[in-house]
Design a protein around this motif. Structure first.
Motif, PDB file in Angstrom:
ATOM      1  N   ALA A 150     -12.957  -7.826   0.468  1.00  0.00           N
ATOM      2  CA  ALA A 150     -13.591  -8.715   0.834  1.00  0.00           C
ATOM      3  C   ALA A 150     -11.610  -8.998   0.614  1.00  0.00           C
ATOM      4  CB  ALA A 150     -13.922  -9.633  -1.041  1.00  0.00           C
ATOM      5  N   ILE A 151     -11.288  -8.360  -0.414  1.00  0.00           N
ATOM      6  CA  ILE A 151      -9.338  -8.808   0.303  1.00  0.00           C
ATOM      7  C   ILE A 151      -9.654  -7.859   1.431  1.00  0.00           C
ATOM      8  CG2 ILE A 151      -7.554  -8.021  -1.194  1.00  0.00           C
ATOM      9  CD1 ILE A 151      -8.853  -7.873  -4.134  1.00  0.00           C
ATOM     10  N   MET A 152      -9.915  -6.913   1.574  1.00  0.00           N
ATOM     11  CA  MET A 152      -8.639  -6.314   2.775  1.00  0.00           C
ATOM     12  C   MET A 152      -9.358  -7.496   4.151  1.00  0.00           C
ATOM     13  SD  MET A 152      -7.955  -2.215   1.888  1.00  0.00           S
ATOM     14  CE  MET A 152     -10.148  -2.002   1.532  1.00  0.00           C
ATOM     15  N   ALA A 153     -10.581  -8.061   3.927  1.00  0.00           N
ATOM     16  CA  ALA A 153     -11.316  -8.546   4.939  1.00  0.00           C
ATOM     17  C   ALA A 153     -10.412  -9.695   4.377  1.00  0.00           C
ATOM     18  CB  ALA A 153     -12.582  -8.997   4.554  1.00  0.00           C
ATOM     19  N   ASP A 154      -9.948 -10.175   4.560  1.00  0.00           N
ATOM     20  CA  ASP A 154      -8.904 -11.587   4.032  1.00  0.00           C
ATOM     21  C   ASP A 154      -7.496 -11.690   4.830  1.00  0.00           C
ATOM     22  OD1 ASP A 154      -6.858 -14.169   3.468  1.00  0.00           O
ATOM     23  OD2 ASP A 154      -8.729 -14.383   1.586  1.00  0.00           O
ATOM     24  N   GLY A 155      -7.884 -12.643   6.385  1.00  0.00           N
ATOM     25  CA  GLY A 155      -6.899 -12.771   7.391  1.00  0.00           C
ATOM     26  C   GLY A 155      -5.725 -12.643   6.049  1.00  0.00           C
ATOM     27  N   ASN A 156      -5.086 -13.456   5.243  1.00  0.00           N
ATOM     28  CA  ASN A 156      -3.740 -13.059   4.822  1.00  0.00           C
ATOM     29  C   ASN A 156      -4.225 -11.911   4.241  1.00  0.00           C
ATOM     30  OD1 ASN A 156      -3.468 -15.645   5.048  1.00  0.00           O
ATOM     31  ND2 ASN A 156      -4.293 -16.470   3.467  1.00  0.00           N
ATOM     32  N   TRP A 157      -3.984 -11.393   4.089  1.00  0.00           N
ATOM     33  CA  TRP A 157      -4.411  -9.985   3.099  1.00  0.00           C
ATOM     34  C   TRP A 157      -3.456  -9.065   4.095  1.00  0.00           C
ATOM     35  CZ3 TRP A 157      -5.467  -4.160   4.067  1.00  0.00           C
ATOM     36  CH2 TRP A 157      -5.474  -3.180   3.143  1.00  0.00           C
ATOM     37  N   ARG A 158      -2.862  -9.287   5.268  1.00  0.00           N
ATOM     38  CA  ARG A 158      -1.875  -9.038   6.886  1.00  0.00           C
ATOM     39  C   ARG A 158      -1.859  -6.722   5.661  1.00  0.00           C
ATOM     40  NH1 ARG A 158       1.038 -13.232   8.003  1.00  0.00           N
ATOM     41  NH2 ARG A 158      -0.835 -15.369   7.517  1.00  0.00           N
ATOM     42  N   GLY A 159      -2.425  -6.536   6.196  1.00  0.00           N
ATOM     43  CA  GLY A 159      -2.683  -4.966   5.630  1.00  0.00           C
ATOM     44  C   GLY A 159      -2.072  -4.325   4.693  1.00  0.00           C
ATOM     45  N   GLY A 160      -2.104  -5.501   2.934  1.00  0.00           N
ATOM     46  CA  GLY A 160      -1.147  -5.599   2.427  1.00  0.00           C
ATOM     47  C   GLY A 160       0.138  -5.894   2.119  1.00  0.00           C
ATOM     48  N   ARG A 161       0.516  -6.809   3.386  1.00  0.00           N
ATOM     49  CA  ARG A 161       2.232  -6.984   2.712  1.00  0.00           C
ATOM     50  C   ARG A 161       1.911  -8.094   3.005  1.00  0.00           C
ATOM     51  NH1 ARG A 161       5.251  -3.163   7.094  1.00  0.00           N
ATOM     52  NH2 ARG A 161       6.822  -4.017   6.282  1.00  0.00           N
ATOM     53  N   TYR A 162       1.100  -9.077   2.513  1.00  0.00           N
ATOM     54  CA  TYR A 162       1.009 -10.668   2.191  1.00  0.00           C
ATOM     55  C   TYR A 162       2.025 -10.834   1.579  1.00  0.00           C
ATOM     56  CZ  TYR A 162      -1.180  -9.034  -2.659  1.00  0.00           C
ATOM     57  OH  TYR A 162      -1.248  -8.527  -3.032  1.00  0.00           O
ATOM     58  N   LEU A 163       3.228 -10.478   0.570  1.00  0.00           N
ATOM     59  CA  LEU A 163       3.984 -10.536  -0.384  1.00  0.00           C
ATOM     60  C   LEU A 163       5.568 -10.763   0.445  1.00  0.00           C
ATOM     61  CD1 LEU A 163       3.710  -9.137  -3.639  1.00  0.00           C
ATOM     62  CD2 LEU A 163       3.593 -11.817  -3.158  1.00  0.00           C
ATOM     63  N   GLU A 164       5.725 -10.503   1.577  1.00  0.00           N
ATOM     64  CA  GLU A 164       6.084 -10.705   2.419  1.00  0.00           C
ATOM     65  C   GLU A 164       6.312 -11.560   3.469  1.00  0.00           C
ATOM     66  OE1 GLU A 164       7.794  -6.440   4.836  1.00  0.00           O
ATOM     67  OE2 GLU A 164       6.617  -5.852   3.511  1.00  0.00           O
ATOM     68  N   LYS A 165       4.703 -11.789   3.692  1.00  0.00           N
ATOM     69  CA  LYS A 165       4.905 -12.829   4.814  1.00  0.00           C
ATOM     70  C   LYS A 165       4.318 -14.107   4.083  1.00  0.00           C
ATOM     71  CE  LYS A 165       3.908  -9.611   7.361  1.00  0.00           C
ATOM     72  NZ  LYS A 165       4.402  -9.214   8.446  1.00  0.00           N
ATOM     73  N   ASN A 166       4.241 -14.299   2.826  1.00  0.00           N
ATOM     74  CA  ASN A 166       4.702 -15.718   1.863  1.00  0.00           C
ATOM     75  C   ASN A 166       3.108 -15.767   1.976  1.00  0.00           C
ATOM     76  OD1 ASN A 166       5.765 -16.900  -0.076  1.00  0.00           O
ATOM     77  ND2 ASN A 166       6.241 -18.048   1.470  1.00  0.00           N
ATOM     78  N   VAL A 167       2.370 -15.367   2.143  1.00  0.00           N
ATOM     79  CA  VAL A 167       0.579 -15.881   1.731  1.00  0.00           C
ATOM     80  C   VAL A 167       0.441 -14.832   1.099  1.00  0.00           C
ATOM     81  CG1 VAL A 167       0.788 -16.743   4.194  1.00  0.00           C
ATOM     82  CG2 VAL A 167      -0.341 -14.075   3.626  1.00  0.00           C
ATOM     83  N   ARG A 168      -1.606 -15.332   0.455  1.00  0.00           N
ATOM     84  CA  ARG A 168      -1.215 -14.630  -0.343  1.00  0.00           C
ATOM     85  C   ARG A 168      -3.301 -14.837  -0.055  1.00  0.00           C
ATOM     86  NH1 ARG A 168       0.384 -13.535  -5.946  1.00  0.00           N
ATOM     87  NH2 ARG A 168       2.720 -14.118  -5.952  1.00  0.00           N
ATOM     88  N   PRO A 169      -4.328 -13.441  -0.629  1.00  0.00           N
ATOM     89  CA  PRO A 169      -5.550 -13.211   0.228  1.00  0.00           C
ATOM     90  C   PRO A 169      -6.692 -13.979  -1.434  1.00  0.00           C
ATOM     91  CG  PRO A 169      -4.882 -10.923  -0.292  1.00  0.00           C
ATOM     92  CD  PRO A 169      -3.396 -12.106  -1.070  1.00  0.00           C
ATOM     93  N   GLU A 170      -5.987 -15.122  -1.407  1.00  0.00           N
ATOM     94  CA  GLU A 170      -6.810 -15.708  -3.236  1.00  0.00           C
ATOM     95  C   GLU A 170      -8.645 -16.035  -2.457  1.00  0.00           C
ATOM     96  OE1 GLU A 170      -4.606 -18.927  -3.593  1.00  0.00           O
ATOM     97  OE2 GLU A 170      -3.432 -17.952  -4.384  1.00  0.00           O
ATOM     98  N   ARG A 171      -8.516 -16.008  -1.123  1.00  0.00           N
ATOM     99  CA  ARG A 171     -10.431 -16.284  -1.422  1.00  0.00           C
ATOM    100  C   ARG A 171     -10.663 -14.749  -1.205  1.00  0.00           C
ATOM    101  NH1 ARG A 171     -12.546 -20.463   3.314  1.00  0.00           N
ATOM    102  NH2 ARG A 171     -14.446 -20.695   2.270  1.00  0.00           N
TER     103      ARG A 171
ATOM    104  N   LEU B 199       0.631  -1.492   0.422  1.00  0.00           N
ATOM    105  CA  LEU B 199       0.078   0.036  -0.010  1.00  0.00           C
ATOM    106  C   LEU B 199       0.893   1.414   0.086  1.00  0.00           C
ATOM    107  CD1 LEU B 199      -3.223  -0.731   2.071  1.00  0.00           C
ATOM    108  CD2 LEU B 199      -2.591  -0.788   0.106  1.00  0.00           C
ATOM    109  N   ASN B 200       2.292   1.115   0.130  1.00  0.00           N
ATOM    110  CA  ASN B 200       3.206   2.728  -0.008  1.00  0.00           C
ATOM    111  C   ASN B 200       2.962   2.596  -1.794  1.00  0.00           C
ATOM    112  OD1 ASN B 200       4.111   2.675   3.016  1.00  0.00           O
ATOM    113  ND2 ASN B 200       5.803   1.133   2.801  1.00  0.00           N
TER     114      ASN B 200
END
Lengths: 389, 389
Positions: free
Chosen positions: A205-226, A129-130
């Protein structure tokens, strides 16, 4: 300073033999509507056909929200055909034997042009989100720079449907000397409240996904696919008409002769949505979805010109073909007609056609013979006028 | 064995002084379409006006997906007025000086009638997804038992909009001898593919919420409020017309004179959706939302009668008033007209009115003078025919 780079794609390629297209990295900062600059930035693009010596046969194709630069042929990432395969190619309405077709991936996208999944040079981590909120005008500013590098002073035509059509309008308004003709299809000069609302549901829906992680999902190696899949499902309903859904699925059941009395998909329309959502989430970046939908929501060409759409078209010299579809409720005929009327009032040459179709907004991507013949004839007439063989 | 119990509400009451209505617990098992029985089961209901000596002035009001038994007056849980305040009360179209209005909460709901948030006697824990998937027919079967206990042999009228209208149709088809008149409003005899698709998105949003926990959120003392809010947002878009959203919000900005270039709500329509979603999630049970949407999706009155809707109405003796609204795209005029035509073909007396309104599906809940006068006149005529003072 501009240099050619290897196009960077977000996932593994399913069709590694397919052409990967091109990418140019620009060092010069791209000034944005939000007040920030983007630097460096890359534009990935694909081309079809050959640019003639006079560099006068270029057709700029602008992709929609979920599209990319691979309009035809095998898509390197999905292995399927491009999104406008029916329209673009040898002998097709936009005939690559005659025209040089150029399609860039938009800034903010995820198929090689700089977007939120790319590395922020200030932090060494993905922008997330930067990444600055970009507009349709920003995207077109970047593409004008691409054309400069490619030595294309004036486009024979700029075309696209949906968000692609918004880009067409922005292009014609911002660069009136650089375009001989324009074909905005199934689009609008501003996003309506209903369309903003549909997009906001997707974003939530994207931002509510637990894997979204404030947008920093790539750093956490997850994806808000649902969440991304749900956003895509909302989109799909809006792309099809009620009649199209009724004809295609009705109340037909999936894999069963009776209702399950449970919450797995019972109806074919449910399975269809799940499939569309899942396959999209495999190929698209969730943050790009946030940014591109925001760019569409922000688009309001009249507001950028004192509240009167015809002011946006005052300097237009291009000929226009505006097309809508009867069952399109996302970008209805009324919105497209308003574009044609503003163009006429501004003194532009414009043809407007409403095509009868039950297929909804998606009609512009499908086998619609009337659309094909109108595009072929319009483009042929423009090309003849411009002295193109 | 039937006994009066205290109505049980899911959250703290904001208006503790408001009437809480009634509830009856039935020990006798309720047979369900899925093949299971529900036992015991409770029906919570509210009444307005007085039942006459002949017990002939009862109007059964059926609520929609997000509604409940509190049709008028102050709602005990929200402190706001009931959902059909404009329609029901002293001197109103359904005049409680003349008629006895009865509105039960549906089975599967969350305002006192047995639903997935209630305790499963087999486990001592909330049912959650062990609650059986119920149908509109199951809901009406329970309500027929309620009428038996209340000593109401025949209803003067059964009415409701949206899912309430489905209940009206089911009631008239299943209990033709027990109803003198029926007013289905803004409804359909089957849920369309588009409507199923919209519901499925809402269900997926709930089930994707990390707090949903496979439906067992109450045991974990959490609630999937974000997913439920998204489901409600999808609903709200479908309840309003494009024109209503354009008139009400257009592209107006919220609290700002300029775009934020961020992802907080910029547009009023976004803030409106967030507000609607959040307040709904505070008062409604997420699993009930799954169950009630499923009941609507499963509803197909023709399919239950050999595929021909008129067969459902063969034994009907009730007079019908069928009403639709021009801008309702969720339950469009075509669906309502199909009901009226099937009724006519089956030999029933039916009036059909399409009311011009820009307000979409929500029109049935709003101040629509034509709807009010039609309901008032129709009901008055039926009452006169039935000899009610």
């Amino acid at each position: 300073m501009v240099r050619a780079v290897e196009p960077h794609f977000p996932r593994a390629l399913r069709a590694p033999g397919a052409p990967r297209g091109f990418a140019l990295e620009f060092e010069e900062p791209l000034p944005l509507a939000c007040g920030r600059n983007l630097s460096p930035f890359t534009i990935a693009y694909q081309t079809y056909g050959e640019l003639n010596r006079a560099r006068s046969n270029a057709v700029l194709v602008c992709h929609a929200l979920s599209g990319d630069q691979f309009v035809a042929g095998k898509h390197p990432m999905t292995g399927r055909t491009g999104w406008w395969e029916a329209m673009i190619g040898s002998g097709k309405p936009i005939d690559t034997e005659r025209y040089f077709v150029l399609c860039p991936n938009v800034i903010g996208g995820c198929m090689g042009s700089t977007g939120p999944a790319d590395t922020n040079p200030a932090t060494g981590k993905p922008y997330a989100l930067n990444f600055p909120v970009v507009t349709i005008a920003d995207m077109m500013r970047a593409e004008a720079l691409l054309l400069d590098v490619l030595g294309i002073e004036k486009l024979l035509c700029v075309t696209g449907g949906s968000m692609g059509g918004m880009q067409v309008l922005q292009w014609a308004a911002a660069y009136p000397d650089r375009v001989a003709s324009a074909m905005p299809i199934a689009t609008a000069a501003r996003h309506t409240a209903q369309n903003i609302a549909l997009h906001e549901i997707g974003r939530q829906a994207i931002m509510a996904d637990g894997n979204w992680r404030g947008g920093r999902y790539l750093e956490k190696n997850v994806r808000p696919e649902r969440g991304l899949a749900i956003a895509r499902m909302v989109g799909h309903i809006s792309y099809l008409s009620e009649e199209a859904l009724a004809r295609k699925f009705g109340r037909s059941l999936q894999h069963r002769n009776a209702l399950s009395f449970a919450f797995e998909p019972d109806f074919q329309v449910e399975s269809y949505l799940h499939h569309q959502g899942t396959t999209f989430a495999e190929r698209f970046d969730a943050n790009s979805y946030l940014y591109i939908t925001r760019a569409m929501d922000y688009f309001d060409l009249a507001a950028d010109h004192g509240g009167d759409l015809k002011n946006a078209f005052r300097k237009v010299t291009a000929r226009f073909l505006v097309v809508s579809f009867t069952s399109d409720w996302l970008f209805p005929t009324s919105e497209n007609r308003a574009i044609a009327e503003a163009l006429r009032e501004a003194g532009a040459k414009v043809e407007f056609h409403e095509i009868v179709s039950h297929r909804g907004h998606d009609a512009f991507l499908l086998d619609e013979p009337q659309l094909f013949s109108q595009v072929r004839n319009f483009l042929g007439s423009v090309a003849a006028q411009q002295g193109i063989a």
